[in-house]
Scaffold this motif. Structure first.
Motif, PDB file in Angstrom:
ATOM      1  N   ALA A  72       0.829  -1.198   0.000  1.00  0.00           N
ATOM      2  CA  ALA A  72       0.000   0.000   0.000  1.00  0.00           C
ATOM      3  C   ALA A  72       0.870   1.257   0.000  1.00  0.00           C
ATOM      4  CB  ALA A  72      -0.905   0.005   1.224  1.00  0.00           C
ATOM      5  N   LYS A 101      -9.976   5.454   3.839  1.00  0.00           N
ATOM      6  CA  LYS A 101      -8.651   5.939   3.469  1.00  0.00           C
ATOM      7  C   LYS A 101      -7.923   6.627   4.627  1.00  0.00           C
ATOM      8  CE  LYS A 101      -6.754   8.176  -0.602  1.00  0.00           C
ATOM      9  NZ  LYS A 101      -7.065   8.985  -1.776  1.00  0.00           N
ATOM     10  N   ASP A 154      -3.209   4.988  -1.031  1.00  0.00           N
ATOM     11  CA  ASP A 154      -4.158   4.028  -0.469  1.00  0.00           C
ATOM     12  C   ASP A 154      -4.628   4.399   0.931  1.00  0.00           C
ATOM     13  OD1 ASP A 154      -3.967   2.233  -2.721  1.00  0.00           O
ATOM     14  OD2 ASP A 154      -1.976   1.708  -1.974  1.00  0.00           O
ATOM     15  N   GLU A 155      -3.726   4.961   1.724  1.00  0.00           N
ATOM     16  CA  GLU A 155      -4.060   5.313   3.102  1.00  0.00           C
ATOM     17  C   GLU A 155      -3.424   6.645   3.459  1.00  0.00           C
ATOM     18  OE1 GLU A 155      -3.296   2.410   6.184  1.00  0.00           O
ATOM     19  OE2 GLU A 155      -3.395   0.797   4.701  1.00  0.00           O
TER      20      GLU A 155
END
Length: 82
Positions: free
Chosen positions: A2, A57, A29-30
């Motif tokens: 990620a 998120k 992604d985050e």
């Protein structure tokens, strides 16, 4: 793996705007928004959940950034492995 954006000082003016800008990036992604004030982070999370619908998120973390670098790195490594 990620792609994670870690934003320190996320509850302040510049940090909050940076978080808003990063949120629009499709390849992230985050978002880990880090701050020292739990109440401000919770208010920020409510705002983002309501206004921007980023529940999946945005991850808000309260971390004591005064800890030594090795301990801080261990916290980050543990978070990335989970």
């Amino acid at each position: 793996m990620a792609k994670v954006a870690i934003i320190t000082g996320a509850t302040g003016g510049l940090g909050m705007e940076f978080t808003r800008a990063i949120n629009s990036y499709d390849d992230i992604d985050e978002i880990w928004a880090v701050g020292r004030n739990n109440d401000k982070l919770n208010n920020m999370k409510e705002m983002y959940d309501t206004e921007l619908n980023t529940n999946e998120k945005l991850s808000l973390e309260v971390q004591d950034m005064s800890i030594d670098t090795k301990e801080r790195q261990n916290i980050i490594n543990d978070k990335m492995e989970s």
